[in-house]
Design a protein around this motif. Structure first.
Motif, short mmCIF file in Angstrom:
data_model
loop_
_atom_site.label_atom_id
_atom_site.label_comp_id
_atom_site.label_asym_id
_atom_site.label_seq_id
_atom_site.Cartn_x
_atom_site.Cartn_y
_atom_site.Cartn_z
N ASP A 344 45.43 30.66 41.45
CA ASP A 344 46.39 31.74 41.45
C ASP A 344 47.46 31.67 40.21
N LYS A 438 38.53 30.64 38.63
CA LYS A 438 39.14 32.12 38.98
C LYS A 438 40.61 31.98 37.62
N ASN A 439 40.97 33.23 37.06
CA ASN A 439 42.16 33.39 36.27
C ASN A 439 41.88 32.47 34.82
N GLN A 450 39.56 38.50 32.13
CA GLN A 450 40.28 37.32 32.90
C GLN A 450 39.34 37.36 33.95
N LYS A 451 38.86 36.17 34.41
CA LYS A 451 38.07 35.87 35.59
C LYS A 451 38.73 36.24 37.13
N ILE A 452 38.27 37.09 37.78
CA ILE A 452 39.17 37.58 38.77
C ILE A 452 38.73 36.98 40.22
N SER A 453 37.62 36.16 40.09
CA SER A 453 37.00 35.73 41.57
C SER A 453 36.49 34.14 41.08
N ASN A 465 33.22 40.27 38.83
CA ASN A 465 33.78 39.13 38.66
C ASN A 465 34.86 38.78 37.41
N TRP A 466 34.86 39.88 36.58
CA TRP A 466 35.56 39.54 35.28
C TRP A 466 36.43 41.15 35.17
N LYS A 467 37.26 41.01 34.46
CA LYS A 467 38.24 42.29 34.12
C LYS A 467 38.75 42.38 32.70
N VAL A 469 41.60 42.59 30.19
CA VAL A 469 43.02 42.39 30.15
C VAL A 469 43.87 42.52 29.02
#
Length: 723
Positions: A344, A438-439, A450-453, A465-467, A469
């Motif tokens: 995180d 993640k992140n 950004q990796k979100i998982s 799993n990605w978004k 940003v």
């Protein structure tokens, strides 16, 4: 017999000769190249009558009859009509074609062999052996340059001018199956103009390596001044400044970059990174490769928001201009009541921290075992006049410090705690072989993801799993680089065609030393497959446009070609901006095999042979001779004339026409007339004059016949007197 009878008889005989000559002219009025006869007469003999009046100042004589004085040929040119035959020629002026009765005839100005004749009839053609002959099979004589050997034409132009002026002529032979012998290319010289404002080839293709990948190092080493925007060189020497203004935490900093402090794209990229922290790079595709459109982008790798303004003439030329907010990740501030998992991210006092090891809610400033600082780009620089609270973070000497007390002192004192080195989150290009936690942040398809998982994912295309940003970025106009491409044919020892392809790319556009990088190689006839070594070399121009380029050796197999791009035999290469990039001239050897396709004869009588390989070359010339006295030539029939001899004072005989004179001078140019190709000379008989002469001779004949009958009547009357 009285004189009247004798005079009438001679007059009848003389006018009969005139009628015979004129009727012969009329009979040959459509005979090609025919030379008309002009019958001329004279009195037979005369007797002076001194006994009539010996003291008279006026002479008294008695003429007896007339006879033929001559039947000379006319030297006037006939008319000229077009002909479609391959070897139809005519001659306009003073002179004759030379023909012989066998293939071994020869002729020069001092030695005339037997069996040589002269004609104005240019109705020639080729026989089965390729000899140029007339309809009676007589061989046309001319100068043979000796380039035809065993049915093969061997190119050699070194002595053409001298050999065409020779006085030796012989039968001309051009075999029906003649072909041009192939020769290997060994030297190629080019003269070209290179315009720094033109790009002929998509620049992306010019930097591809053998694996089809763009050579980034080469591209980044390009001089900024070699770039073209909208078909115009950016002229970095004049439009030389670029300005970046960055506003962060209400503080604005200005960075100036001037052409000269940097020259290449790579040097500008490095300076911008070192001074402003921004990334200048080429836009990339989904695989991380540079986009084929070659567009520069300026972006921020930081996780906080930056207000950026671009100014300056150089940026304007590139299309990098305006104001943008480049990035804002919106990372949540640290919350003491929240439990954080591994990987995180939190923001605290301008710095971004990442949770490591295990979950928990400890503070990043107090627990360095479970938190790692990953970005401090938003932390303020320390200012000795600033007022700082406990736990504030400052940037000092490229390190991050935490305020521990109320005492105002420098970060190096005990009132401050060293947290870590100054850090900027480095965003790398996505690599499909790497597993991202993640992140993690990656560049993918020219955007930031950004990796979100914590789930394993193949690529950022996986939206679960990605978004995305990233924020805005500055994009340049489409970039081109001045370039040009030449292709020129060359040949191997068998006459098979190959091509030399050269690609020219402007590398340095300095006014005093313009440099073009060149890649040259020998390819197959279609220009697709490289069959030799690819050679890299350069061509440059100084401030006065003087070219400098060393010749290079292009190899293929065990053979090679000397290749020079500095200029041809007659022109030098140039870099004029007002002339399109183009191949101006070339000088090269080597030819491919070619079949004879056409024969041509120019006005100077030179015979040119054209082959299917596009080459036209001289092989000889039509023989032309002239005489001082054309009327001294003797007709032998068949439109042919020969030299007749006369005896002078009982001495050795001499030609009545005079010795033959070559029709060309020492430089090989015809001096008495010109040859007309695809034309024939008609008879030079004048129909009107011939008909007039026919009537005149007919009337003369009739009148002499009347005189003869009158004389006969007088004799009869005298005989009757005796009776």
């Amino acid at each position: 017999m009285n004189s009247t009878l004798f005079n009438g008889y001679s007059g009848i005989k003389t006018h009969q000769f005139g009628l015979d000559s004129v009727s012969n002219n009329i009979a040959n009025i459509n005979t090609t190249g025919y030379r008309a006869n002009n019958p001329e007469f004279k009195s037979l003999f005369s007797n002076a009558l001194n006994s009539v009046n010996p003291n008279s100042p006026v002479s008294s004589d008695m003429n007896y009859g007339s006879t033929v004085a001559s039947n000379s040929i006319s030297n006037n040119d006939g008319n000229y009509k077009e002909s479609d035959e391959e070897f139809s020629i005519a001659y306009a002026g003073k002179g004759w074609f030379v023909v012989g009765d066998n293939e071994n005839n020869s002729f020069n100005a001092t030695d005339v062999s037997n069996g040589l004749y002269f004609t104005r009839d240019g109705s020639f053609s080729r026989d089965a052996q390729g000899y140029v002959v007339n309809s009676a099979g007589y061989y046309m004589l001319g100068v043979d340059l000796g380039k035809i050997k065993d049915g093969v034409f061997i190119s050699d132009t070194s002595n053409d001018e001298a050999n065409l002026a020779t006085g030796e002529i012989k039968p001309i032979q051009i075999p029906q199956n003649l072909h041009y012998g192939p020769t290997q290319s060994t030297n190629v010289n080019l003269a070209l103009n290179l315009n720094s404002n033109q790009g002929e080839i998509n620049t992306y293709k010019l930097f591809l390596d053998s694996n089809g990948k763009i050579n980034e190092e080469k591209l980044l080493n390009q001089d900024i001044n070699s770039l073209i925007i909208d078909n115009e060189n950016i002229n970095a020497s004049a439009y030389n400044n670029a300005v970046i203004k960055i506003t962060k935490n209400n503080e604005t900093k200005e960075y100036n970059f001037n052409y000269g402090d940097f020259r290449t794209i790579g040097e500008l990229k490095q300076l911008i990174k070192e001074q402003s922290g921004l990334d200048l790079d080429f836009a990339r595709d989904i695989n991380g490769d540079i986009n084929k459109n070659l567009i520069l982008e300026l972006k921020s790798p930081a996780l906080d928001e930056l207000e950026v303004s671009l100014e300056g003439k150089l940026f304007d030329k590139l299309g990098l201009k305006g104001d943008k907010k480049l990035f804002n990740l919106n990372i949540q501030n640290f919350n003491t009541s929240k439990n954080y998992n591994v990987n995180d991210l939190v923001k605290l006092n301008g710095a971004v921290f990442k949770r490591v090891e295990s979950a928990g809610n400890s503070s990043p400033l107090d627990d360095s075992n479970f938190w790692q600082m990953v970005d401090s780009s938003s932390v303020r620089e320390w200012n000795e006049d600033g007022n700082y609270n406990i736990n504030d973070l400052v940037k000092f000497d490229n390190k991050i410090y935490q305020k521990l007390s109320e005492v105002n002192s420098a970060p190096t004192s005990a009132d401050w705690k060293l947290i870590d080195d100054n850090k900027t989150l480095e965003i790398t290009q996505f690599n499909s072989s790497e597993n991202y936690p993640k992140n993690s942040f990656v560049y993918f398809n020219n955007r930031i993801y950004q990796k979100i998982s914590d789930e394993t994912s193949i690529s950022p295309d996986d939206t679960l799993n990605w978004k995305i940003v990233d924020g805005e970025k500055f994009l340049s106009d489409k970039i081109n680089i001045a370039n040009y491409k030449t292709t020129i044919d060359v040949f191997d020892d068998k006459g098979d065609k190959m091509v030399i392809i050269s690609e020219f790319v402007l590398n340095n556009n300095s006014p005093t030393n313009q440099i073009w990088n060149v890649k040259s190689g020998i390819y197959d006839k279609n220009g697709e497959n490289l069959i030799g070594d690819l050679v890299e070399h350069t061509i440059s121009f100084d401030g006065n446009g003087k070219v400098n380029a060393e010749p290079v050796e292009l190899k293929y197999g065990d053979k090679s070609i000397q290749y020079n791009i500095a200029g041809s035999n007659s022109k030098s290469s140039s870099n004029f901006s007002y002339i399109d990039s183009s191949l101006l001239d070339s000088s090269k050897d080597g030819t491919q095999k070619g079949e004879l396709v056409n024969v041509g004869i120019d006005n100077n009588g030179v015979i040119n042979l054209s082959f299917s390989n596009g080459i036209t070359e001289k092989m000889g010339r039509v023989g032309i001779v002239a005489f001082v006295n054309d009327k001294g030539l003797q007709k032998i029939g068949g439109n042919l004339f020969e030299m007749a001899s006369i005896s002078v004072d009982g001495e050795d005989t001499t030609p009545a026409s005079g010795k033959p004179i070559l029709g060309w001078d020492e430089s090989g140019n015809l001096r008495f007339g010109q040859v007309l190709y695809k034309y024939l000379e008609t008879s030079n008989v004048n129909p009107a004059d011939a008909m007039t002469d026919l009537i005149v001779f007919q009337r003369g004949y009739s009148m002499n016949a009347k005189a003869f009958t009158t004389g006969d009547d007088l004799i009869k009357e005298a005989i009757n007197l005796k009776r």
